[in-house]
Structure formats: C-alpha cells, structure tokens
Write an enzyme that holds these catalytic residues in place. Structure first.
Site, mmCIF file in Angstrom:
data_model
loop_
_atom_site.group_PDB
_atom_site.id
_atom_site.type_symbol
_atom_site.label_atom_id
_atom_site.label_comp_id
_atom_site.label_asym_id
_atom_site.label_seq_id
_atom_site.Cartn_x
_atom_site.Cartn_y
_atom_site.Cartn_z
ATOM 1 N N TRP A 33 34.796 69.530 42.437
ATOM 2 C CA TRP A 33 34.399 70.215 41.198
ATOM 3 C C TRP A 33 34.771 71.692 41.260
ATOM 4 O O TRP A 33 34.881 72.287 42.321
ATOM 5 C CB TRP A 33 32.896 70.056 40.955
ATOM 6 C CG TRP A 33 32.005 70.751 41.950
ATOM 7 C CD1 TRP A 33 31.536 70.244 43.127
ATOM 8 C CD2 TRP A 33 31.487 72.086 41.880
ATOM 9 N NE1 TRP A 33 30.752 71.173 43.780
ATOM 10 C CE2 TRP A 33 30.701 72.317 43.042
ATOM 11 C CE3 TRP A 33 31.599 73.109 40.942
ATOM 12 C CZ2 TRP A 33 30.045 73.521 43.287
ATOM 13 C CZ3 TRP A 33 30.945 74.320 41.182
ATOM 14 C CH2 TRP A 33 30.182 74.515 42.345
ATOM 15 N N GLU A 166 22.580 75.832 56.259
ATOM 16 C CA GLU A 166 23.123 74.947 55.219
ATOM 17 C C GLU A 166 22.028 74.030 54.675
ATOM 18 O O GLU A 166 21.981 73.750 53.478
ATOM 19 C CB GLU A 166 24.283 74.118 55.781
ATOM 20 C CG GLU A 166 25.518 74.911 56.137
ATOM 21 C CD GLU A 166 26.326 75.386 54.934
ATOM 22 O OE1 GLU A 166 25.884 75.215 53.795
ATOM 23 O OE2 GLU A 166 27.414 75.938 55.135
ATOM 24 N N HIS A 202 27.970 70.214 54.227
ATOM 25 C CA HIS A 202 28.275 71.229 55.230
ATOM 26 C C HIS A 202 27.238 71.207 56.366
ATOM 27 O O HIS A 202 27.590 71.384 57.538
ATOM 28 C CB HIS A 202 28.315 72.612 54.578
ATOM 29 C CG HIS A 202 29.381 72.736 53.532
ATOM 30 N ND1 HIS A 202 29.411 73.739 52.585
ATOM 31 C CD2 HIS A 202 30.471 71.962 53.277
ATOM 32 C CE1 HIS A 202 30.468 73.577 51.805
ATOM 33 N NE2 HIS A 202 31.115 72.519 52.201
#
Length: 331
Positions: A33, A166, A202
C-alpha cells in the site's frame, strides 16, 4: 575472543539468511500500500468533497486523541534518525558495492516505514485540527536532537530494541485506529490499522533475528537482552519537544495522554516483555554461562517486579495545552 569480535562473527554467519527474511517479512514496492491509497485523490473532481468529509469526521475526535496522533506521527517522521543509527550497527556494511544483506534490510525496512509518517502527516494537514507549523518544528527538533537508545553499536541490543519497539508501535497504532472507528472515522481507522499491520510484520522479523542469534550465541544474546531491560526500553521519541522547549519536555506529557486514552500503558510494556520471554523461550535455554544464568533469572522475575511497580505508578490527569492542538478551542 573479545565480545565485539564474537558479535561481528555471528552477524556475518547469519547474513546469508537475511535475504530470506526480507522475502518473508517485507513486501514488494509494486504491491504494498501507498499513502495515496487512503487519502483524497488530488487529481479527482471529488477531491474537495473528500477533504470536507475528512474535516467533518475529524471534529468528533477529542483533545487527547489529537495529541497522541501528533506524537505518533512525529515519531514516525523521525525515521532518518533511526536509519542512520541502524546503519552504524556492528556487522551492517553499506559501503561494499550495494552493501551487505544487513544494509539492504535496513534500507528496505526504512522504505516501508517511511510511508507511515507520510500518510499520517497528510491526514493531519487535511484534517484542519492541528497547528501544522508547530508539528513540523517538533519533527525537525526530534531529528536534529537525535537519540540515544542505550544500544551503542551492539547488534544484539539493537535487535532487542527494535523487536520491542515494533510491537509497541503496533499496539499504539491499533488502539488509535480503534478509537477512530468508535467515533465513526473509518478512513483514519483504516490508515492506523494498516500501519499497525506493517509494524507487526517488522516485529516478527526482528524477533526472528534475535531467535537466530540465540542459536549462535545464547549467553551473549541473553545478557544483551537483560542489559536492555535493566536500562529500560526508551521510546524513540523520548526527546520529544515543542518549539521553545528543551529536549524531552513534551514526551512525558504526551505519554500521559497515551496512558489516559489507554493507547499505550505501563501494563503494555510489561506484556511485551512477557511475550518476548515466551517467544524466545528464555526459561528453557541451555548451555549458558554463569553470567547468562543470572541474566535469565532476572528476566524471568522482571515482569512480576514491574507489575508491582506499575500498581504504585501515577500519571498526569490534567490536560496540558500543547501548541500542536491548542488553537482548536477543544480545551
């Protein structure tokens, strides 16, 4: 062998696996995206109608919400600091032709992360609910001030930090998206949720890096993990400031807003630690040095200790007048 040399050897030993990690945890640029997928199309005749819709929906979101969203956006926008820090980690080499696999990972990870600040910054601008110049100055200050996350050039400590952070950002963005949805702001909710999805990918990647290092140097990795938790994992934006302030002054106030909203809390910090202990199977590691055994005992007992501390903690309940949003008349 000196600790530094051992770390470099381990980084070199597992480097051949990094390209596989990139295929597993990152997405092709052509298919992932982009910010424009979630924002009004400036080439479309309906652009101004779509902007009007964003501005109307934005009116339903409260003061603390905007403070947290600005803080999250600025944190994402300070990406140059994070990339430059990671490029200096032991074992990451960007100077040999196109660099080694570790440096390719850092660039690809940065490229994915870069979209987060882009989409949130554009949303803030279109919403008409924040003082963009103040937000922009805060971002510039944060990049200019840099940060020290207590990892030095140690890859083990850096990967503990990124694994933790993350997941923390995943939680924060996901909760902000939920709050936006509850107020009927579906477009912002989608933005936050898709960012949260990136952060989870991630997180899983960095967690896998650590798990792989445990297979090569369990004692060294365990002691690095314990050392990071003793120092405490500081947020990337811990030097957050508004214009005219000293570095770090705004961070605690921003954190109070996040705590009041339940976006990111002291309990979340503890839950992340528990998850990492379980994911890396800390309790069942074998062939450890005496120092590493002590580090494991510390890590196993730490969540319970932090929970006792959290029960005694308090945070500010009074809304501070941030320059980022005070012009909205929401106080």
């Amino acid at each position: 062998m000196p600790e530094k040399n051992i770390r470099l050897e381990v980084m070199q030993a597992i480097e051949p696996q990094v390209d596989g990690f990139m295929e597993q945890f990152l997405m092709p640029i052509e298919t992932i995206w982009q910010p424009s997928d979630f924002l009004p199309d400036s080439e479309s005749d309906s652009f101004f109608d779509e902007v009007h819709k964003i501005r109307e929906e934005a009116k339903e979101l409260g003061y603390d919400f905007w403070v947290v969203l600005v803080g999250d956006t600025v944190t994402e926008e300070a990406l140059p600091t994070y990339e430059s820090w990671l490029m200096d980690v032991e074992g990451i080499d960007q100077h040999d032709e196109k660099g080694n696999s570790w440096s390719r990972w850092v660039r690809a990870w940065t490229a994915e992360e870069n979209r987060h600040g882009d989409v949130l910054n554009k949303y803030l601008y279109l919403s008409g609910r924040v003082n963009m110049r103040e937000v922009e100055m805060t971002t510039q200050h944060l990049i200019n001030d840099g940060f020290d996350i207590g990892t030095d050039r140690d890859p083990y400590k850096n990967f503990v930090y990124t694994t933790f952070q993350e997941l923390a950002t995943n939680i924060s963005h996901k909760r902000v998206g939920k709050l936006a949805k509850e107020k009927g702001n579906l477009s912002l909710s989608k933005m936050c949720n898709i960012i949260a999805g990136d952060e989870m990918r991630h997180h899983l990647a960095y967690s896998e890096f650590v798990k792989t290092i445990f297979g090569e140097d369990p004692s060294g990795m365990l002691m690095a993990f314990a050392d990071m938790m003793k120092k405490k994992i500081v947020m990337p934006a811990h030097f957050l400031r508004e214009s005219g302030q000293s570095a770090g002054k705004a961070f605690e106030l921003f954190s109070d807003c996040a705590q009041r909203l339940g976006v990111y809390t002291a309990q979340d910090y503890i839950d992340i630690l528990k998850k990492l202990n379980a994911s890396w199977d800390i309790e069942n590691l074998r062939s450890l040095s005496e120092s590493a055994e002590k580090a494991r005992d510390y890590l196993v007992k730490l969540p319970e200790r932090l929970e006792r501390i959290a029960q005694r903690m308090s945070f500010g309940q009074e809304q501070y007048r941030f320059k980022w949003v005070e012009a909205n008349g929401m106080l």
